[in-house]
Scaffold this active site. Structure first.
Site, short mmCIF file in Angstrom:
data_model
loop_
_atom_site.label_atom_id
_atom_site.label_comp_id
_atom_site.label_asym_id
_atom_site.label_seq_id
_atom_site.Cartn_x
_atom_site.Cartn_y
_atom_site.Cartn_z
N LYS A 189 -7.27 1.81 5.85
CA LYS A 189 -5.88 2.04 5.41
C LYS A 189 -5.87 3.36 4.66
O LYS A 189 -6.27 3.45 3.51
CB LYS A 189 -5.44 0.90 4.49
CG LYS A 189 -3.96 0.65 4.42
CD LYS A 189 -3.13 1.72 3.81
CE LYS A 189 -2.98 1.81 2.34
NZ LYS A 189 -2.19 3.03 1.97
N GLU A 264 -14.18 2.84 -6.52
CA GLU A 264 -14.42 4.20 -7.03
C GLU A 264 -13.10 4.65 -7.62
O GLU A 264 -12.14 4.91 -6.89
CB GLU A 264 -14.84 5.14 -5.91
CG GLU A 264 -16.16 4.79 -5.27
CD GLU A 264 -17.35 4.97 -6.20
OE1 GLU A 264 -17.21 5.65 -7.24
OE2 GLU A 264 -18.41 4.39 -5.91
N CYS A 298 -11.46 13.46 -8.23
CA CYS A 298 -11.92 12.45 -9.19
C CYS A 298 -12.98 13.04 -10.10
O CYS A 298 -13.16 12.58 -11.22
CB CYS A 298 -12.44 11.23 -8.47
SG CYS A 298 -13.65 11.64 -7.22
N GLU A 399 -6.53 10.27 -17.53
CA GLU A 399 -6.67 11.09 -16.31
C GLU A 399 -5.31 11.67 -15.96
O GLU A 399 -4.35 10.94 -15.70
CB GLU A 399 -7.20 10.23 -15.16
CG GLU A 399 -7.50 11.05 -13.93
CD GLU A 399 -7.95 10.22 -12.74
OE1 GLU A 399 -7.27 9.23 -12.41
OE2 GLU A 399 -8.98 10.57 -12.14
P1 NAD Z 1 -3.90 5.02 -5.56
O1 NAD Z 1 -4.65 3.97 -6.32
O2 NAD Z 1 -2.47 5.17 -5.82
O3 NAD Z 1 -4.02 4.73 -3.99
C1 NAD Z 1 -5.27 4.59 -3.35
C2 NAD Z 1 -5.07 3.78 -2.08
O4 NAD Z 1 -4.69 2.44 -2.42
C3 NAD Z 1 -3.96 4.32 -1.17
O5 NAD Z 1 -4.32 4.14 0.18
C4 NAD Z 1 -2.79 3.43 -1.54
O6 NAD Z 1 -1.80 3.34 -0.53
C5 NAD Z 1 -3.49 2.10 -1.75
N1 NAD Z 1 -2.76 1.15 -2.59
C6 NAD Z 1 -1.76 1.42 -3.48
N2 NAD Z 1 -1.32 0.26 -4.04
C7 NAD Z 1 -2.07 -0.73 -3.50
C8 NAD Z 1 -2.11 -2.14 -3.68
N3 NAD Z 1 -1.30 -2.76 -4.54
N4 NAD Z 1 -3.01 -2.86 -2.97
C9 NAD Z 1 -3.87 -2.26 -2.13
N5 NAD Z 1 -3.86 -0.93 -1.89
C10 NAD Z 1 -2.99 -0.17 -2.58
O7 NAD Z 1 -4.70 6.38 -5.77
P2 NAD Z 1 -4.32 7.83 -5.23
O8 NAD Z 1 -3.16 8.32 -6.02
O9 NAD Z 1 -4.21 7.80 -3.75
O10 NAD Z 1 -5.63 8.66 -5.60
C11 NAD Z 1 -5.86 9.24 -6.84
C12 NAD Z 1 -6.81 8.39 -7.65
O11 NAD Z 1 -8.00 8.18 -6.91
C13 NAD Z 1 -7.24 9.06 -8.93
O12 NAD Z 1 -7.25 8.13 -9.97
C14 NAD Z 1 -8.64 9.53 -8.63
O13 NAD Z 1 -9.46 9.70 -9.75
C15 NAD Z 1 -9.12 8.45 -7.74
N6 NAD Z 1 -10.26 8.89 -6.93
C16 NAD Z 1 -11.49 8.41 -7.25
C17 NAD Z 1 -12.61 8.83 -6.55
C18 NAD Z 1 -13.97 8.31 -6.89
O14 NAD Z 1 -14.83 8.34 -6.03
N7 NAD Z 1 -14.21 7.82 -8.10
C19 NAD Z 1 -12.46 9.73 -5.49
C20 NAD Z 1 -11.18 10.22 -5.21
C21 NAD Z 1 -10.08 9.76 -5.93
#
Ligand code: NAD
Length: 508
Positions: A189, A264, A298, A399
């Site tokens: 997804k 992550e 991240c 963050e």
């Molecule tokens: P997000 O949590 O909003 O979304 C991540 C994914 O989860 C997307 O595909 C989204 O559609 C899905 N999602 C959203 N709500 C959901 C739910 N209720 N149930 C299941 N899936 C759901 O994050 P984002 O805005 O896409 O990404 C940014 C974040 O990701 C930042 O916090 C960043 O630090 C983190 N990040 C972490 C790493 C790591 O390896 N630690 C790497 C990249 C990004």
């Protein structure tokens, strides 16, 4: 699920932009009720395409396809699975420029970084292809005569990979390649803001000969696709990368069904600069780590923790260099910093300026949306340096995920390490120093999953474990061999060739 499908990821061309499909059971299909979402270039608002706005029906179909495919894929010898991954790596390398350009349009990062994003997929494909000839288990002596004992790795089954928008090829590659080489089948997804990069990756898999159903991609929102996928009873493992808030919800939902989950999540990464640091080098490392990908990594550096003696000069140099950073479209090769992913993220970043001021920080440079000329069409934000920041302030704890850097002054190495560790996250940290003893102490005491010496906080290589401590995750690691620990189950096997019943642990 309706049967209408196309031979390619483009279901049909329209006057304004193509309509794309999900990949389910090897077929490119629209959402069953034809619902779609638009996706736009964050640098100029141009329409990129229409993508399925899927729901439970598509999730069910994709999981069912993955379950059917699992029956064959798990029995496909791992070296053969590796050969397919090797072809994936070759095709990704051949199509790197095409996919990188799509990625830049969709996500905004500058082209050199987009190429790096795809390159991570290439690297991971070759690495995991090699694992197909290893996937080591364990052979160990039995406590009884004429008896053999071994542990073998087995796949989990159908796994869900839920990914964010900031590494639209790399993160889906990391997850799917580790999952597939281990014999699992996958439903991916992708993030709502970056579906096309994931579909291009899926196209590469299909062209490389991956059997239908082994990898399925379902586009849609977190609530309509992400959570139904996590909760689906036939999904046995979930690999999630994203925000802390959503990661917690995913963990709770999966826990109710005793599913294994890897998370992550966010970061609040710091670069420590000691008095003896090579400031030329430190400035380069800070700029790259804080403003690369417009701070939307991240592992991005959002805090510089500087020892008192170096503070004034470092601040002066940072302000001067930040003033010279050029904002623009990522496809323009004069651009240093691209846009933020969407308007709400730009607003969120800007909201932190009021927080910074009211907490007593100073905006040394930046602090406003960038709206000059064509920038007004995109979600650009001025690269920003906050000074007079204290470790407990919200801008030093939360963050922000944008081009905002906080400068924190400390007295000593020990204080710098304490400030680094005094946040809810623990992904990446770095130290600039010429002192080997200080570097050694930092390696030992910086409480993050990744530590760099005399380099910035970004640039992880795929052969080492990737992940963090505290609120950054739940203890698993991606990449390297650590990824295989998540995507495999251990099975212990005993072979008794004594011809009589031998009873372990029973005195005789
Ligand atoms: P997000 O949590 O909003 O979304 C991540 C994914 O989860 C997307 O595909 C989204 O559609 C899905 N999602 C959203 N709500 C959901 C739910 N209720 N149930 C299941 N899936 C759901 O994050 P984002 O805005 O896409 O990404 C940014 C974040 O990701 C930042 O916090 C960043 O630090 C983190 N990040 C972490 C790493 C790591 O390896 N630690 C790497 C990249 C990004």
């Amino acid at each position: 699920m309706q049967t209408q499908h196309a031979e390619t990821l483009v279901l049909h061309e329209a006057d304004d932009a193509p309509h794309y499909g999900n990949l389910i059971d090897g077929k490119w299909t629209p959402a069953s009720d034809e619902r779609e979402s638009e996706n736009h270039d964050p640098a100029n608002g141009e329409l990129i395409g229409y993508f399925p706005r899927s729901g439970q029906t598509e999730v069910d179909a994709a999981v069912a396809a993955a379950k059917r495919a699992f029956a064959l894929w798990r029995l496909t010898p791992a070296p053969k699975r590796g050969e397919i991954l090797f072809r994936v790596g070759q095709l990704l390398a051949e199509r790197k420029e095409e996919i990188a350009r799509i990625l830049t349009r969709e996500m905004g990062k500058v082209l050199v970084e987009a190429r790096g994003d795809v390159q991570e997929g290439v690297d991971m494909a070759f690495y995991m292809a090699g694992e197909g000839r290893r996937l080591f288990g364990a052979v160990t002596p039995s406590e009884l005569p004429n008896k053999a004992a071994m542990g073998v790795r087995e796949p989990l089954g159908v796994v869900a990979c839920v990914t964010p928008w900031n590494f639209p090829v790399a993160i889906p590659s990391w997850k799917t390649m580790a999952a597939l080489i281990s014999g699992n089948t996958v439903v991916l997804k992708p993030a709502t803001d970056t579906p096309l990069s994931a579909l291009k990756l899926a196209e590469v898999y299909a062209d490389a000969g991956l059997p239908p159903g082994a990898l399925n991609v379902v586009c849609g929102t977190g609530s309509e696709v992400g959570m139904p996928l996590v909760e689906h009873p036939d999904v046995v493992g979930v690999s999630f990368t994203g925000s802390n808030e959503v990661g917690r919800a995913v963990n709770v939902a999966a826990a109710a069904q005793l599913k294994r989950v890897t998370l992550e999540l966010g970061g609040k990464n710091a670069i420590l600069v000691l008095d003896d640091a090579d400031l030329d080098l430190a400035v380069e490392g800070i700029l790259w780590s804080a403003f690369g990908t417009a701070g939307q990594r991240c592992t991005a550096c959002s805090r510089v923790i500087v020892q008192r003696g170096a503070r004034a000069e470092l601040e002066r140099r940072l302000v001067e260099r930040i003033a010279g950073l050029r904002l623009g479209h990522g496809l323009d090769d004069t651009t240093d910093v691209g846009p933020l992913i969407n308007a709400s993220q730009a607003e969120r970043v800007h909201s932190y300026m009021a927080v910074a001021r009211s907490d007593g920080a100073t905006i040394a440079i930046g602090g406003e949306p960038a709206r000059d000329g064509t920038l007004a069409r995109g979600n650009f934000y001025q690269p920003t340096l906050l000074t007079e920041v204290k470790p407990g302030m919200r801008v030093a704890q939360e963050e922000i995920f944008g081009p905002v850097l906080s400068l924190i002054e400390v007295e000593s190495l020990e204080e710098a390490i304490a400030v680094n560790n005094g946040v809810a996250y623990g992904l990446s940290s770095a130290i600039f120093t010429q002192n080997v003893n200080a570097a050694q102490v930092a390696m030992r005491d910086l409480a993050t999953g990744i530590v760099y010496i005399n380099a910035g906080t970004i640039g992880a290589e795929i052969q080492l474990p990737f992940g963090g401590v505290r609120g950054t995750g739940n203890g698993h690691r991606e990449a390297g061999l650590g990824a295989l620990e998540f995507f495999t189950e251990w099975k212990a096997i005993y072979i008794d060739y004594s011809g009589k019943l031998q009873r372990a642990q029973i005195d005789s």
